[in-house]
Design a protein around this motif. Structure first.
Motif, PDB file in Angstrom:
ATOM      1  N   GLY A 125       0.804  -1.174  -0.307  1.00 51.12           N
ATOM      2  CA  GLY A 125      -0.117   0.124  -0.072  1.00 51.12           C
ATOM      3  C   GLY A 125       0.943   1.092  -0.088  1.00 51.12           C
ATOM      4  N   GLY A 126       2.208   1.411  -0.367  1.00 52.68           N
ATOM      5  CA  GLY A 126       2.712   2.545  -0.654  1.00 52.68           C
ATOM      6  C   GLY A 126       3.783   3.052   0.528  1.00 52.68           C
ATOM      7  N   LEU A 127       3.247   2.238   1.937  1.00 53.65           N
ATOM      8  CA  LEU A 127       4.515   2.141   2.558  1.00 53.65           C
ATOM      9  C   LEU A 127       6.037   1.910   2.680  1.00 53.65           C
ATOM     10  CD1 LEU A 127       2.250   0.672   5.800  1.00 53.65           C
ATOM     11  CD2 LEU A 127       2.116   2.899   4.728  1.00 53.65           C
ATOM     12  N   ASP A 128       6.116   0.642   1.942  1.00 54.18           N
ATOM     13  CA  ASP A 128       7.479   0.918   1.725  1.00 54.18           C
ATOM     14  C   ASP A 128       8.566   1.462   0.790  1.00 54.18           C
ATOM     15  OD1 ASP A 128       5.757  -0.146   0.351  1.00 54.18           O
ATOM     16  OD2 ASP A 128       7.247  -1.714  -0.824  1.00 54.18           O
ATOM     17  N   THR A 129       7.655   2.133   0.028  1.00 56.55           N
ATOM     18  CA  THR A 129       8.500   3.286  -1.352  1.00 56.55           C
ATOM     19  C   THR A 129       8.305   4.645  -0.526  1.00 56.55           C
ATOM     20  OG1 THR A 129       6.414   3.463  -2.268  1.00 56.55           O
ATOM     21  CG2 THR A 129       7.539   1.423  -2.999  1.00 56.55           C
ATOM     22  N   GLY A 130       7.364   5.039   0.633  1.00 59.06           N
ATOM     23  CA  GLY A 130       7.249   6.172   1.476  1.00 59.06           C
ATOM     24  C   GLY A 130       5.734   7.469   0.835  1.00 59.06           C
TER      25      GLY A 130
END
Length: 287
Positions: A125-130
């Protein structure tokens, strides 16, 4: 400002907790710096000069703007003002997301929400890429260190089968029943994909015949007999269609939906997580 308000050096010094001579010296230095007198002083009264009145008004406006800026920063710190990037995995709490968003907008009207949808190829959900601050996801997550996660709900897992499959008429199946079946998987690699292809239960790699990034593609692949798939209870409730049958997996642990936020996310992310938890809890209590 204190002298201009009271027009009395003694009272202004008392208000500021400094000696009156020190205050008088400071005013004299200020007048010397700007090059005009600010006060008319007599033994009987102190008055603002016209130039002093201009400076007083300007200084008052500056202080008002400073106070307003500090209040806005306090609102940011409380998570009441600013921008929040919210990710959500397709199908995760799909029947709760609209109510969560409405409740958050009602409680925090000065937060701008940027909503970003993610499919099965990007389950973090985009948490790993910031790219997001907070996201509604289905754990496990890959490569998101120190993420703060709170479970919103649990769901049973089902085998999604072609309607003509030899297990389609069963009331339930077991994990062992499914291990020899060809399977439709999410794109990519990692713990999230592995959990949906029963990787930890296998002695050999699965026969992955198709990769699908959405429920639509996954169920379509199953319907045309490309393989079976493992799905959460959301699938038969929301995405059911002709050509597929959903059978509960009796011995598979429930899957979860969670709200997760980065440890460096703004306070608004914690507020969003609290709102999501409250809305889902209240909906479950109302059933």
């Amino acid at each position: 400002m204190a002298v201009a308000r009271s027009l009395n050096f003694t009272r202004a010094a008392e208000e500021l907790h400094i000696a009156q001579p020190s205050l008088s010296y400071t005013i004299q230095q200020l007048e010397k710096t700007i090059g005009v007198p600010l006060f008319n002083r007599t033994t009987r009264a102190t008055e603002l000069t016209p130039d002093g009145a201009i400076l007083f008004d300007e200084a008052h406006a500056v202080l008002d703007r400073y106070d307003a800026a500090m209040e806005r920063m306090a609102q940011v710190a409380r998570g009441e003002l600013g921008r929040l990037r919210v990710g959500y995995l397709i199908g995760a709490a799909v029947d709760h997301v609209p109510a969560i968003l409405r409740a958050f907008a009602d409680d925090y009207p000065d937060i701008q929400l940027d909503l970003i949808e993610y499919d099965f190829s990007t389950p973090n959900g985009g948490l790993d890429t910031g790219d997001t601050d907070v996201a509604i996801v289905r754990p496990p997550l890959d490569d998101v260190p120190d993420v703060i996660t709170a479970t919103l709900l649990r769901e049973r897992c089902f085998a999604c089968l072609p309607t003509q499959h030899h297990y389609a008429a069963r009331p339930s199946v077991t994990v062992a029943d499914l291990l020899d079946e060809s399977i439709v998987a999410a794109p990519g690699t990692g713990a999230w994909r592995d959990s949906w292809i029963l990787a930890d239960q296998r002695q050999a790699p699965p026969d992955i015949t198709y990769e699908a990034a959405t429920f639509e593609a996954e169920l379509q692949a199953v319907a045309v007999d490309r393989g079976i798939s493992i799905v959460p209870e959301t699938a038969p409730r929301i995405y059911a269609r002709p050509g597929v049958t959903f059978v509960p997996i009796a011995d598979m642990s429930d899957c979860t939906v969670a709200v997760a936020r980065r440890p460096d996310a703004p306070q608004a992310a914690a507020n969003f997580a609290e709102t999501a938890h409250r809305i889902v809890r209240d909906a479950n209590l109302a059933r």
